[in-house]
Every structure is written in structure tokens, then in C-alpha cells.
Design a protein around this motif. Structure first.
Motif, short mmCIF file in Angstrom:
data_model
loop_
_atom_site.label_atom_id
_atom_site.label_comp_id
_atom_site.label_asym_id
_atom_site.label_seq_id
_atom_site.Cartn_x
_atom_site.Cartn_y
_atom_site.Cartn_z
N PRO A 10 16.58 -9.27 -8.26
CA PRO A 10 15.24 -9.84 -8.50
C PRO A 10 14.00 -9.32 -8.08
O PRO A 10 12.97 -9.46 -8.56
N HIS A 11 14.18 -8.23 -7.12
CA HIS A 11 12.87 -7.27 -6.76
C HIS A 11 13.20 -5.85 -6.94
O HIS A 11 12.18 -5.28 -6.13
N GLY A 12 14.13 -5.42 -7.66
CA GLY A 12 14.21 -3.98 -7.86
C GLY A 12 15.86 -3.59 -8.51
O GLY A 12 16.54 -4.45 -8.65
N VAL A 13 15.70 -2.65 -9.37
CA VAL A 13 16.82 -2.26 -10.11
C VAL A 13 17.91 -1.72 -9.26
O VAL A 13 17.77 -0.60 -8.85
N ARG A 14 19.08 -2.52 -9.24
CA ARG A 14 20.41 -1.95 -8.34
C ARG A 14 20.55 -0.46 -8.83
O ARG A 14 20.87 -0.14 -10.02
N PRO A 15 21.14 0.39 -7.93
CA PRO A 15 21.71 1.58 -8.24
C PRO A 15 22.88 1.64 -8.83
O PRO A 15 23.69 0.40 -8.79
N VAL B 121 14.53 3.78 -7.62
CA VAL B 121 13.30 3.00 -8.31
C VAL B 121 12.45 2.70 -7.14
O VAL B 121 12.46 3.06 -6.14
N ILE B 122 11.46 1.70 -7.70
CA ILE B 122 10.41 1.05 -6.72
C ILE B 122 11.04 -0.02 -6.37
O ILE B 122 11.46 -0.93 -7.36
N ALA B 123 10.70 -0.22 -5.12
CA ALA B 123 11.01 -1.80 -4.52
C ALA B 123 9.97 -2.61 -4.51
O ALA B 123 8.98 -2.39 -3.81
N TYR B 124 10.04 -3.84 -5.16
CA TYR B 124 8.89 -4.73 -4.86
C TYR B 124 8.90 -5.63 -3.97
O TYR B 124 10.17 -5.85 -3.43
N PRO B 125 7.92 -6.31 -3.71
CA PRO B 125 8.32 -7.45 -2.50
C PRO B 125 9.16 -8.66 -2.96
O PRO B 125 9.46 -8.91 -4.01
N LYS C 212 3.63 1.49 -8.48
CA LYS C 212 3.38 1.53 -7.11
C LYS C 212 2.12 0.70 -6.49
O LYS C 212 2.12 -0.02 -5.64
N ALA C 213 1.21 0.44 -7.31
CA ALA C 213 -0.03 -0.25 -7.26
C ALA C 213 0.01 -1.83 -7.20
O ALA C 213 -0.25 -2.60 -6.44
N VAL C 214 1.15 -2.12 -8.23
CA VAL C 214 1.69 -3.63 -8.27
C VAL C 214 2.16 -3.90 -7.09
O VAL C 214 2.11 -4.99 -6.35
N ALA C 215 3.07 -3.03 -6.68
CA ALA C 215 4.15 -3.39 -5.39
C ALA C 215 2.97 -3.55 -4.15
O ALA C 215 3.16 -4.47 -3.52
N LYS C 216 1.96 -2.62 -4.00
CA LYS C 216 1.14 -2.61 -2.88
C LYS C 216 0.26 -3.76 -2.96
O LYS C 216 0.16 -4.75 -1.95
N GLU C 217 -0.19 -4.22 -3.87
CA GLU C 217 -1.13 -5.22 -4.19
C GLU C 217 -0.49 -6.46 -3.93
O GLU C 217 -1.15 -7.69 -3.39
N ILE C 218 0.70 -6.87 -4.70
CA ILE C 218 1.50 -8.03 -4.38
C ILE C 218 1.98 -8.12 -2.82
O ILE C 218 1.80 -9.34 -2.18
N GLY C 219 2.29 -7.07 -2.04
CA GLY C 219 2.53 -7.15 -0.75
C GLY C 219 1.20 -7.57 0.03
O GLY C 219 1.16 -8.45 0.97
N LEU D 128 8.41 -6.08 2.01
CA LEU D 128 7.39 -5.64 1.34
C LEU D 128 7.82 -4.78 0.04
O LEU D 128 7.05 -4.22 -0.46
N GLY D 129 9.30 -3.98 0.35
CA GLY D 129 9.44 -3.02 -0.54
C GLY D 129 8.92 -1.65 -0.25
O GLY D 129 8.79 -1.24 0.99
N SER D 130 8.88 -0.74 -1.29
CA SER D 130 8.59 0.53 -1.25
C SER D 130 7.14 0.60 -0.52
O SER D 130 6.87 1.65 0.05
N GLU D 131 6.25 -0.16 -0.93
CA GLU D 131 4.71 -0.06 -0.32
C GLU D 131 4.39 -0.91 1.12
O GLU D 131 3.34 -1.34 1.43
#
Length: 753
Positions: free
Chosen positions: A80-85, A102-106, A354-361, A542-545
Motif C-alpha cells: 500500500p505505501h511502496g513497491v515491494r522488492p 523505491v521511495i517509501a511513502y507514508p 520525494k516531494a510528494v512523500a515529504k509533503e504528505i508526511g 513516514l517512509g523515505s522522507e
């Protein structure tokens, strides 16, 4: 992946050859033809064996297409919040790729806490782009199971306790992902609201509760979001397992809601061929842990919807009506995904992502308490900042179950704080406590060595001494992705914080007045120290960011605007599932050892009915620790008096409520206008209020805006189980408008004829 490339190449070659020879394309390959016609043509060309082969896995995460016809295979992926390896073809072990980071989203609790539907679209679009880039056709998410108990280990993957909020947040997520030609698989349908006994439980819930609380997000996903697949759950309901359940899949999903998409089993959720044939399942995954060791050449051919199904057809014991329906659904899915030549190429780890992940966080972080305005940190006074707590340095993208990720990077809270404040202040760290020192899940290793053999007393003394010699103290703690915390497979063992954190927090509160607790978790936790701690931030996973989002809020670069998507009870017993319902199951059956296998499932009664979360707290006037919808800001807002465009409405009318809201502080910020409905006099028990509308509004200092929310009779209705229909009774109602379930600022009465 070679197979998929070859099939796609065959598709291209057939098309190119036909055009070069000026011949007519087969209908199923002719993009000028309607999809319905192309599907029927493809279906007519398939053999019985090819049809059955499409219904089940061929590897851990893929299912066959029809190579002879150039119909590609499907590739699925968590989560749900990032594409699995990538994993091995037949095993959970890592494939060892070097290009699957990948990028981890929140996590979805954080997304839901934004209360921002536009942010949900941005999230879905970015995540869908990464899935598309990785050549995935079905994303196994989002999760929309309702937060019934704060002990559920998988709550961090879901969107909270309220069916309306979850419904409104899930729809743009779905549309964002699917704009990339990648299907969502909304899960886990249905009633999978705990991890304990998830494979061996029978949920007992009345129809009114089912329809009012647990089904609305799934219905919205289907009727508004048009999710191309739905994932069945593990638990039983009405004596049948959810992934092969007549009532859930056929009667409700496919008949009542008119669902034309694909029902996918959760991995290992199928256990009966005839029920799988007749009760609505379309695509079977994970029925064995691998495809090699079931005593046959290819265990996938012996899945419940494989050779056993083929044998039943060939023996004449079942017909092919259900088979053709299942394959039709899969072919329709193929034309949206694998055979969609117009889908974008996607991208991964872009600056935009990256910006999307940070802003959602930033938007999801909830400021729970800020007594004395400890935050934002005053850079004129912050020459020495103490950061204390293991969660400030612990990687959180690895672990938690199927949503565990291999990321390009993860900015830890300590690193984010150092990056933001390091030029102006001396930032120092103390461990404070030792919790989980592990850092591996499914072969993905965090690379961290968090081993620390110092005693609790030494760690505490070091932390307190650092705090006393600092200008600001930031404690970063909470839960983590270890088993029996926020993780798939097991629930939490208690409501309190683990690893002696309560003692550490209490000591730090005595050591310094400029003290803030930052909680990293996907669940509510007990806070016995809350009266002594001036400031508390709920920061989620909050994932990567993560570190950058947290630092941005601490500094005031972003103004907190998150709102809780679930209630924080003072103690576990205040939660309705624990006070009235059965958790983790019937006590007598637990004592008798039930729930150990599928032949002896344990019953779980939802005696609390519709009174989940704030519906229980507010109706019974049980004061929560923090209420549903609660969240503070660094500025202040004033609500005007609400107005309605009419005082009386008919059953076919809509009614619009308007309220002015003004930013009365000195900092730009956002407030969430929340509309609740109260049925003043009802023939059935109803909560004192139910969320039926919300809007997030951004305001500069002294700026004022009018917010309008329109509802119709569906917002006034309850589900009548005897009539099996929604009923809006005539009489008086109240519209309650505020900024949390227990902070109503203005009311309007109106009457339904």
C-alpha cells in the motif's frame, strides 16, 4: 520477467505483421473495436486448459496469460505505501536484484490523517508510477479495514476508524494509481480487523453493523473508485472463508454493487475448490508456500482453481458458466493493464516523488498537544538540541510484514533534525532506551547495528544529563515494525509503550520544560505521563522522507494540519471492542484451545455493533485521551455561525451548510472543517454524531473563507437489516460543525419530511 517481455513482443509482432500484410487484425488485438467485443473474441479462441490456467498463480506474485494468443501474464506486488522488492520465482527469499529499490511513502494512517483528498490523489499517482516503472500490473493495496481495536498489528496500513473518512480518502488514491494502467486491489474484504486468529476465526456481526461500519469503504472503492480488483480476506464470515464467500462476494459485491472487476484471494486464503468456483473468487494466489514441494512437478497446477477445477469440468460435475465469467473479468483487467498500449512508462524515485512523500508526511503529522508553545522550536533560543530515543535512529521501512520495503534511502528523524538545525544549533543524541535491535525482513537488511548492552539506568542517566544541558529536548519513541507491534501476523500484547519508554519520558519531563515527545507509530498508545509533557506529536511511519517531514514541523517550516483518523482512548478498556465485544475471541473457546487450525475456528463477536471509536466515546461520554479528528496548529482559527440553505428537506432534496472560518493567528495554516450529523430522535439506537462531510481549507493570517458542505438523505440514513435497505426517518436532525468529534463549534437544526 523474460516471459512477460516475450509475450509483449509477440503482441507487437502480430500487430506489425498484420499491418504490413494489410490483413485484418484478430478482433481481440484490434484496438479500434469495443473492449467487450475484443474480450468475447479472445474468450472464444481459448482452450479449456488455457482458461483454467489464467485463474491461479504460476509463481509467488504472477499468474499466467495465454502465450499462444499473445495475452500477457499478470504481475502483482505489495504494497500500500511502496513497491515491494523482487523475490524468487517460487520462494519468499530475495531475488537479489540491484534495481528494485523505491521511495517509501507514508503509511496509510498518515495519509488518512491529512484529511486531504487531493493529497490522496497525489499519493496514488506517484505510487502508481513506481509500480508501472517496475512492470507491475496489480498493486496489492490500499487497505481499508476499520480500526476496531488499537491492538491490531496491521492498523498502520489502514485508514482509521471511520467509514466515511476512509471512503473519501480511498477513492482518489485508487484513481491516482490506476491512471498509470496499474490496478489497485483494495483489501482485505472483509472483517479482517485483527491479526490474531486471522486464518482461524469466524466473525459474528449483525448486518446493520456490517453495512454501516465495515462495508462502506469497499463499496466506495467499487462504485466510486472503480478499483479493478478486490482482495478477499482470511477470516470466516457466516461459516465461509472470506475469499470464497457467497454472501460477501456474490450477493453483496457482484450483485448488489454490480462489481465487474476481479476478486483476488489473499495469499493462502483459499481452501475449497467448489466454494472457490461458485462463491465469487476469480484469481487464486499463494495456496502453497512454494511451487515445488507439493509432491508434483508443478504445485501451481494443483491449486484449488487449477487441475481440481479442470477435472470437475471434464467429469461433467460442474459447467463452464462460472469459468467464462472469471476469465471475462480477467480479460477485461488485461485490456486495462497488460494489454493497454496507452499507459505511461512510469518512473521511480524522482524529485517529484520525494516531494510528494515529504509533503504528505508534513500534512499527516498531528500536533496532539502544545502547552506553552514549545513548538515550533525558536531558533534564537535553540543553541543546544537534545534528541533522545531509539526511534530517532531506527530504520522503519524494513519490517512490518508484506509492506516491508527496500528503499533508495530513508532519512531518519535524527538526520532530518541535524540537517535542518545543525548550522544554527549543536544537535546531540542519546539512546534513552534499547528496543528492537534487529533490522531484517524477508532478506532485506537495514544495515544497522543497534546493539547496545548498557543497562537501562545508564541509558536513562545519559539521556537526563543531556536533557538538562540542552535548550530543547526532543524524544523520538513509540512503536516499531517488529512482531507484536505494528506488524502483520500478530497483534500488540498491550496498549502501553514498550521498552521502558514511559519511565524515560517521565524523567525527561522533569529534566526540562522545553520538551516534546514525537511518537512514531501506526496505533494509539497509552500516555500515563501526558499531564507532565507539554508537547506531543503523532508522526506515524513516514517512509523515505520521515526525518525531513518531522524536522519541517519542529522548525515551523510547515504548519501542522493533520487530524487523527482514530480515537486515542485513555485506557484499553475504554475502547468498545474491549469493553463490549470479544477480542481476540470468545473467552470460553480460547480456554478450550480453539482457533489453532481451520477445522476449529474461534468465534469473534462484535457485540459493540455500530459503536466503534468516537461513536462509542461520544455517545457514552467517555473522555478520550485524544479524540477522532483532533489536531492542533501553530496558528488559531475561528469558526463563524453555520447556516443552512433550507430548514426543511424532502427525501429527494439536498441541503448545503456553510460556515465562515478565519485564520486569527500570525502564521499561514490549514484547518479541517468537519461536519457531523445527529439524529435527534430515532426508532433505533444511533451514535450521538457521525461524520458526513469534511473540507480542508488553507488560510493566510487574517484570511477568511466560506466553506460549504452538501449532503443528501444518505447522510441521514441507517441500515434497516430486516428490510435490507437504507432508511432515512422523517424528523429533526442537527448538523454539528467543528474541528474534531469532541470540539463542535456551531450547530444547525433541520427537518427531514
Amino acid at each position: 520477467m523474460l516471459k512477460k517481455t516475450a509475450i509483449a513482443g509477440l503482441f507487437t509482432l502480430i500487430s506489425a505483421y498484420s499491418m504490413a500484410q494489410n490483413t485484418t487484425l484478430p478482433i481481440y488485438l484490434d484496438e479500434s473495436k469495443p473492449v467487450e467485443q475484443r474480450v468475447q473474441d479472445a474468450l472464444s479462441r481459448m482452450t479449456l486448459e488455457e482458461k483454467v490456467a489464467m485463474l491461479h498463480a504460476q509463481s509467488k506474485f504472477s499468474s499466467p496469460g495465454v502465450p499462444r494468443l499473445g495475452i500477457p501474464e499478470f504481475w502483482t506486488t505489495d504494497g500500500p505505501h511502496g513497491v515491494r522488492p523482487e523475490v524468487m520465482w517460487d520462494e519468499w527469499n530475495q531475488a537479489g536484484w540491484t534495481n528494485d529499490s523505491v521511495i517509501a511513502y507514508p503509511a496509510l494512517t498518515a495519509l488518512s490523517a491529512t484529511w486531504n483528498k487531493k493529497m490522496s490523489w497525489n499519493y496514488g499517482k506517484a505510487l502508481g508510477e513506481e509500480a508501472r516503472y517496475r512492470k507491475k500490473d496489480i498493486l496489492l493495496g490500499p487497505g481499508v479495514n476499520i480500526y476496531r481495536t488499537p491492538l491490531n498489528g496491521r492498523n498502520f496500513e489502514y485508514m482509521g476508524e471511520d467509514p466515511y473518512l476512509t471512503s473519501k480518502m480511498v477513492v482518489p488514491y485508487i484513481k491516482g494509481v490506476q491512471s498509470n494502467g496499474v490496478a489497485t486491489s483494495v483489501k482485505h474484504y472483509a472483517l479482517n480487523n485483527q491479526e490474531m486468529f486471522r486464518h482461524t476465526s469466524n466473525v459474528i456481526v449483525d448486518d446493520r453493523t456490517l453495512y454501516e461500519i465495515y462495508l462502506p469503504p469497499f463499496k466506495a472503492a467499487v462504485t466510486e473508485g472503480n478499483s479493478w480488483t478486490i482482495m478477499g480476506a482470511y477470516d470466516m464470515y457466516k461459516g465461509q472463508y472470506a475469499s470464497q464467500n457467497q454472501y460477501l462476494l456474490n450477493d453483496i459485491l457482484k450483485k448488489e454493487w454490480g462489481y465487474k472487476g476481479v476478486v483476488v484471494s489473499d495469499w493462502g486464503a483459499v481452501n475449497n475448490t467448489e466454494q472457490a468456483i461458485h462463491n465469487g473468487l476469480d484469481l487464486e494466489f499463494g495456496s502453497w508456500t512454494n511451487g515445488l514441494s507439493a509432491g508434483t512437478k508443478n504445485a501451481y497446477d494443483n491449486y484449488y482453481l487449477a487441475k481440481p477445477y479442470l477435472d470437475l469440468i471434464k467429469s461433467g460435475k460442474v459447467g463452464t458458466k462460472e469459468l467464462d465469467d472469471k476469465v471475462t473479468r480477467l480479460l477485461n483487467l488485461a485490456y486495462k493493464t497488460t494489454m493497454n498500449t496507452k499507459k505511461p512508462f512510469g518512473n521511480v524515485a524522482s524529485e517529484e516523488h520525494k516531494a510528494v512523500a515529504k509533503e504528505i508526511g508534513e500534512e499527516g503529522i498531528v500536533l496532539l498537544k502544545n502547552q506553552g508553545n514549545v513548538l515550533p522550536i525558536d531558533l534564537n533560543k535553540a543553541k543546544r538540541i537534545a534528541v533522545i530515543g531509539e526511534n530517532a535512529i531506527k530504520i522503519m521501512t524494513v519490517g512490518g510484514g508484506s509492506s516491508s520495503l527496500k528503499v533508495k534511502y530513508e532519512t531518519l528523524p535524527l538526520d532530518g533534525i541535524k540537517s535542518r538545525f545543525g548550522k544554527q544549533a549543536d544537535v546531540k543524541f542519546a539512546r534513552g532506551y534499547v528496543g528492537d535491535i534487529g533490522g531484517e525482513y524477508n532478506g532485506v537488511q537495514s544495515g544497522q547495528d543497534l546493539k547496545d548492552e548498557r543497562s537501562a539506568d545508564i541509558l536513562l542517566k545519559e539521556a537526563v544529563d543531556l536533557a538538562k544541558n540542552s535548550d530543547y529536548v526532543i524524544f523520538v519513541g513509540g512503536l516499531n515494525k517488529s512482531d507484536f507491534q505494528d506488524s502483520e501476523g500478530n497483534d500488540r500484547k498491550s496498549y502501553g509503550l514498550p521498552y521502558n519508554q514511559d519511565n524515560v519520558i517521565a524523567a525527561l519531563a522533569k529534566a526540562h520544560k522545553n520538551f516534546a515527545v514525537v511518537l512514531v507509530s501506526g496505533n494509539a498508545v497509552a500516555m500515563p505521563w501526558i499531564k507532565d509533557v507539554p508537547t506531543v506529536l503523532q508522526s506515524w511511519y513516514l517512509g523515505s522522507e520521515a526525518g525531513n517531514s518531522i524536522a519541517s514541523i519542529l522548525a515551523g517550516d510547515a504548519n501542522p494540519s493533520g487530524k487523527l483518523p482514530f480515537t486515542f482512548p485513555v485506557k484499553l478498556e475504554d475502547n468498545s471492542a474491549h469493553q463490549l465485544g470479544e477480542y481476540p475471541g470468545n473467552k470460553e473457546e480460547l480456554a478450550a484451545g480453539k482457533g489453532k487450525d481451520q477445522k476449529n475456528p474461534i468465534n469473534i463477536k462484535y457485540n459493540e455493533g455500530i459503536f466503534v471509536g468516537y461513536r462509542w466515546h461520544d455517545t457514552q461520554k467517555i473522555k478520550p485521551l485524544f479524540s477522532f479528528g483532533h489536531g492542533l496548529s501553530y496558528t488559531t482559527f475561528k469558526f463563524g455561525k453555520a447556516k443552512a440553505d433550507k430548514t426543511t428537506i424532502s427525501q429527494n432534496d439536498t441541503i448545503t451548510f456553510t460556515v465562515n472560518i478565519k485564520n486569527t493567528g500570525k502564521k499561514a495554516g490549514a484547518e479541517v472543517v468537519q461536519l457531523y450529523i445527529n439524529d435527534i430522535k430515532s426508532s433505533v439506537p444511533r451514535p450521538s454524531k457521525e461524520l458526513k462531510g469534511f473540507e480542508k481549507v488553507f488560510l493566510n493570517p487574517d484570511e477568511e473563507k466560506e466553506v460549504s458542505i452538501t449532503i443528501d438523505k444518505t447522510a441521514l440514513s441507517f441500515f434497516d437489516a430486516e428490510k435490507h435497505e437504507w432508511v432515512a426517518e422523517s424528523g429533526d436532525f442537527e448538523a454539528l460543525i467543528g474541528n474534531s468529534s469532541d470540539a463542535i463549534k456551531t450547530k444547525v437544526k433541520f427537518t427531514l419530511k
